[in-house]
Design an enzyme around this catalytic site. Structure first.
Site: not given
Lengths: 510, 510
Positions: A147, A202-203, A205, A207, A226, A263, A359
């Site tokens: 994706k 990614g984030s 939210r 994830g 992650e 990250c 973060e």
């Protein structure tokens, strides 16, 4: 693919390719990985130029990242040929087994089947189309549906074409690697019953949303997300006394590199409060940050997110600028930032924990001033949930000399909460090596830190065990045959051992 | 514990014990496991007599199961001492690393923290209080909160007391092992943030419910549920020609042992239709089943479930009794069963797939008659989703001689859907050995078959990796130190290798 992409056909092609790809020999799979690496290296000029335009990252960083990506593919080729990752175990038949005659059992790890990988925005090569998730899934023998991240669509298509052509030239079926675009396509593929595992960078939210979808499927699948982290750092007074300038330079470089969009960026640094030494560190940080040029953020979405988080942090009571930094938005809605570095007392940090301890994705970091005598291990318990990394800067005596007891307690406490503990150095710049761990307890990763997305152990995410009981040699997969044509490590438990179980233990104990 | 149990205190005690238990040396942990094994063996008379009363299982079976349970603890003591399970990797610092100087990284697996294990009803020792989940979690170094199964409450309490006393005598803190009772207590513990992983053996419905709760936590945790399976068997005409009597006897024993209340009971057997040989097999099955005495089912709940499923199966069109069996319910609502074995054509099986192809927990199995020329691998695709086991009975030539191509295709197709493939033998009687795999793709296990609940690999469920970067020896855990005081296998990647990555692959490929 475009809006008209036929997702059922994508899943069907991945599913059709799964069996043949799983059966490919290690040499064939390694050849395919090396072919992709070679093709990426050959296409570097074209790919890096698209990446510069689409991401705002600099050429040296992008060239280095592309090299990292091809090195990663080569390392996984070695992993495949080595075969240790298959964890082959052979228990010989044992008529004298302690619980009654035991049949022969042979066990190995096999590919789980088609995988969907959600690409990240901040590493357009190393965590995107041909990045670590793709490399490890292909190494495992799993077809990949990638994706694409919308932040670099043209680069995603160009990289995917490079990967596809290389795999086709290596003789693999089309379904082994496919690209899809768009949120809806990603969600649909994630929910397709033919997909057997997913990975994501990614984030929190996004994830969490995708992890919940994966868990709610009629047939749930593992979702390896992650989700980033604050990456706390602990600096002792002795460390500052010994090397304030070096610490300041390393810190500012780690916060500002790639505009802090990593990250593992150190987001919170616990430093001793009020001492002359600490003030000297802060002064040097301000100096180091002052000279930095502005750096473009990845895309307008990240700019908006960073602006909001930065405002929130700056607005918290007691927060004082060490380097206030700036964020300028151009006519194309792209953000340009210089690093924002702040200081705050431990009490104020505690009082505004919601705003400060989360973060902030971008070039922002907070120095938290810890009063004399505070136990750093207690701060770990108070503030850390789950982190990718934690870093400790110690004085020489604290690291290995007479005063290392407290340091040991701190490292021990950190190991309970994070995936990687550093003593010295900075957490950015994750090395692609066999022992690397990139993942940690929730919310660092969705699977409670049980996996890694960097290093050779990343292959384990896409494997599952199968045991073969009393299966004749002619019907066994090559890795389990006595002749061992793939030459993989086979761990054998001969007959006659079981009556000694516990006795070895007893002897070792006595 | 009773209704008044203080669950917050249970979680707090488990959490407090986690650090010290994780730091215990391999010898100390092995000593504790052997102490529990010794204590169980010493308490066998008392425990088996309670188990007989509470479960209706026979004395030889229960004595064997208790021995299996203590052997399992001893095997895990060996696993702990061996240390291979820690997967220690050491990458030396490498100034010449292909992507720029690399710091030293040392990686090992560490305990995840407190675990809740949900006990099963059908193995009151081996999958209950001191069973495989407890043994593997303790071996990993994780405190255990054991949710007792209500089917054997007195046995659960007596076993728990034995375990607790043995652990206390071995010097471990109270929180290392605790028992809770009741559905609500189990759900509350599962949702406590201090709990870091869960394991379960039981029904699809309960397992799915708990897995969903684990995934929906604010901090999701891994949930390892073993949900049972139909365990299909494929018998060829040649196998029947060669050994019909042996097949019939083995089959009936596997279906009727422990009143069929085993997760690996063969529930569906595909046999060749209409041949004289097949009829002979069926006749021998009927003979073997006819002589069997009735066996008590585990408890009234299982009796009701079995009665309902049996009625459903008997009512499906085309189903014919080979051995109709019986189910008698006594005044205490306990069920007493003899095995029900049925035959049905492939077409009728297909038409009533919902009723027939799902697990019936108890002594019931279905022979499905497959017309001549049908491809068995196609049946795998059509009927198998995810199974713990699949078994193939072949003639000698099909197993290893000239005609093994179709057999290989069948074994290959099965390996895609199951955790354990047998050629010959029967799937019940899961050996406790290093190579065993007990778990398979959904719905056999909740984690898509990535783990096992039997065998030494079961320990992996309760571990996660931590990397230590540039950490001085004095601050490292013993397993990662150069002196290696625990004497565990350390896999080392020396400096200077990385420029060859891909080259070995290229050489191997050429």
């Amino acid at each position: 693919m475009t809006e008209s992409q036929d997702l059922a056909a994508v899943a069907a092609a991945a599913s059709a390719a799964a069996g043949p790809f799983a059966d490919a020999s290690p040499a064939d799979r390694a050849r395919a990985l090396v072919a992709v690496a070679d093709a990426l290296d050959a296409a570097a000029d074209e790919l890096v130029s698209i990446a510069m335009r689409e991401t705002g990252l600099g050429e040296p960083r992008l060239r280095g990242e592309l090299t990292r990506t091809s090195v990663q593919l080569r390392l996984f080729a070695e992993t495949v040929l080595d075969g240790t990752y298959l964890d082959v175990r052979i228990d010989d038949a044992d008529p004298d087994f302690v619980l009654g005659a035991r049949a022969e059992v042979r066990r190995m790890l096999v590919p789980v089947g088609p995988v969907v990988n959600f690409a990240a925005s901040n590493f357009p090569f190393a965590f995107s189309v041909a990045g670590g998730d793709t490399a490890s899934a292909l190494a495992a023998g799993c077809p990949v549906v990638l994706k694409a991240h919308p932040g670099h669509p043209e680069l995603s298509r160009a990289t995917a074409a490079t990967v596809r052509d290389a795999l086709a030239a290596a003789g693999l079926p089309d379904g082994v690697f496919q690209l899809v675009e768009g949120v809806e396509a990603g969600v649909a593929i994630l929910q397709d019953p033919r997909i057997r595992a997913a990975s994501f960078t990614g984030s929190l939210r996004a994830g969490r949303h995708l992890a919940d979808l994966a868990a709610a499927r009629p047939s749930p699948i593992p979702f390896y997300g992650e989700l980033g982290s604050v990456n706390p750092v602990f600096v002792t007074r002795a460390a500052i006394d010994e090397r304030a300038a070096e610490l300041a330079a390393g810190y500012v470089a780690s916060v500002s590199g790639s505009a802090g969009q990593l990250c593992t960026k150190p987001g919170v640094v616990f430093v001793p409060a009020g001492a002359e030494a600490a003030d000297r560190l802060v002064a040097r940080v301000a100096e180091a940050a002052a000279g930095l040029a502005e750096h473009r953020l990845l895309n307008p979405g990240i700019t908006r997110g960073f602006a909001a988080r930065r405002g929130e942090v700056l607005g918290a009571p007691g927060v004082v600028a060490v380097a206030e930094g700036a964020l300028r938005v151009d006519a194309d809605e792209q953000g340009w930032a210089t690093p924002t570095i702040l200081r705050v007392s431990l009490d104020d940090f505690r009082a505004s924990r919601e705003q400060l301890a989360e973060e902030a994705f971008g070039p922002l970091s907070i120095l938290v001033e810890v009063p004399d005598g505070a136990d750093l291990a207690d701060l770990v318990d108070e503030f850390l949930e789950g982190e990718l990394t934690a870093t400790v800067h110690l004085g020489a005596d604290e690291a290995s000399g007479a005063e290392h007891d407290a340091s040991r307690a701190l490292v021990r406490a950190l190991a309970d909460r994070v995936g990687r503990v550093l003593v010295g150095g900075w957490p950015t710049g994750v090395a692609v090596t066999p022992a690397m761990q990139h993942g940690g307890p929730w919310p660092a990763t969705t699977d409670a830190g049980g996996s890694t997305s960097v290093g050779t152990a990343a292959i384990s995410r896409f494997l599952r065990p199968v045991a073969y009981q009393s299966v004749p040699d002619a019907l066994l997969p090559p890795a389990l045959q006595d002749a061992n044509p793939w030459n993989v490590p086979q761990r054998r438990s001969p007959a006659g051992q079981s009556r000694g179980w516990g006795a070895t233990a007893a002897a070792a104990i006595a």
